[in-house]
Design a protein around this motif. Structure first.
Motif, short mmCIF file in Angstrom:
data_model
loop_
_atom_site.label_atom_id
_atom_site.label_comp_id
_atom_site.label_asym_id
_atom_site.label_seq_id
_atom_site.Cartn_x
_atom_site.Cartn_y
_atom_site.Cartn_z
N PRO A 97 0.83 -1.21 0.00
CA PRO A 97 0.00 0.00 0.00
C PRO A 97 0.86 1.26 0.00
O PRO A 97 2.07 1.20 0.20
CB PRO A 97 -0.78 -0.12 1.32
N ALA A 98 0.23 2.38 -0.26
CA ALA A 98 0.91 3.66 -0.09
C ALA A 98 1.10 3.92 1.41
O ALA A 98 0.28 3.49 2.23
CB ALA A 98 0.09 4.78 -0.71
N TYR A 99 2.17 4.62 1.75
CA TYR A 99 2.42 5.01 3.14
C TYR A 99 2.66 6.51 3.19
O TYR A 99 3.27 7.09 2.28
CB TYR A 99 3.63 4.28 3.71
N VAL A 100 2.21 7.13 4.27
CA VAL A 100 2.42 8.57 4.41
C VAL A 100 2.77 8.91 5.85
O VAL A 100 2.21 8.36 6.81
CB VAL A 100 1.17 9.36 3.95
N THR A 101 3.76 9.78 5.98
CA THR A 101 4.14 10.37 7.26
C THR A 101 3.95 11.87 7.13
O THR A 101 4.38 12.46 6.15
CB THR A 101 5.60 10.04 7.62
#
Length: 262
Positions: A205-209
């Motif tokens: 999946p896409a990951y975001v911080t």
């Protein structure tokens, strides 16, 4: 004979132990790594007249206070609204170096990105009007599909998976470090695009911080799929995608928008 063999084995064991001791004997330099050398980047600097922070030297600048040349206008947020069509040049007004969402169209960056670091600064209207989702509403769509909410949540409650700092309708922010209406706020976003196999199935999946005003609000959060106002996220295979800025009927201001490709 057996005794000789045992003695030989003992001698070999001692010699092996001595060799191992010599191999593991280390000094401070043993753990130093000198290559590859990271590239030298000139960091951004505080802008003149409190205009925020300038872009680092390797960034793609999407808005620097001058014009909207890096953007086109779109209607709607679904990929079908922007993948192969647009409404021409973006005509959001630029006033004193600030880009204001308006005119009934949203903004799509001309350039598309995979993994990236995104910086932008925004401010919701000084004059407080409306409540909940009707107050200072906009959004930043990562790769044109995954919305990070922009909203005035200073003493303005709403559903928590739709407040500022949320991955809209998916991930609640870890904190609410909102500033007052009319004050500049910053988003610093580290995004890793989803991966798909040749059959279009998502393998990662896409990951975001996300840091909002320097405070961590999303920590390596997995994005489940597309942003949906009604229903559940959808998984749709795709390649690189643009940055979208949403027009939601509120004159939200933006400045200092830049991307570093990772």
């Amino acid at each position: 004979m057996k005794r000789i063999i045992l003695m030989a084995m003992g001698i070999m064991a001692v010699m092996t132990a001595q060799a191992q001791n010599e191999q593991v004997k280390q000094n401070p330099q043993s753990s130093e790594i000198w290559e590859p050398v990271p590239p030298v980047i000139t960091p951004g600097m505080p802008g003149a007249n409190a205009t925020g922070t300038t872009a680092p030297s390797d960034a793609v600048v999407l808005f620097d206070g001058k014009n909207t040349d890096q953007w086109v206008a779109i209607k709607g947020y679904a990929p079908s609204a922007w993948e192969n069509t647009n409404e021409g040049p973006l005509k959001w007004p630029v006033t004193d170096g600030v880009l204001y969402s308006t005119k009934g169209f949203s903004a799509r960056s001309k350039q598309e990105f995979g993994d990236f670091q995104l910086h932008l600064e925004f401010k919701t209207p000084d004059k407080v009007e409306g409540t909940g989702q009707g107050r200072g509403n906009s959004g930043v769509f990562l790769q044109g599909r995954y919305e990070l909410q922009v909203l005035d949540n200073y003493q303005n409650p709403t559903y928590v998976n739709g407040m500022v700092g949320s991955v809209y309708k998916q991930a609640i922010p870890l904190a609410n470090p909102s500033r007052k209406p009319g004050e500049w706020q910053t988003y610093d976003i580290i995004y890793t695009a989803p991966r798909f196999n040749k059959n279009g199935l998502m393998t990662e999946p896409a990951y975001v911080t996300v840091l909002l005003n320097g405070v961590l609000v999303q920590n390596h959060t997995a994005i489940k799929g597309t942003t949906e106002y009604i229903g559940v996220p959808k998984v749709q295979p795709h390649g690189k995608g643009p940055i979208l800025l949403q027009d939601h009927g509120n004159p939200v201001g933006f400045r200092n928008i830049w991307v570093r490709e990772l």
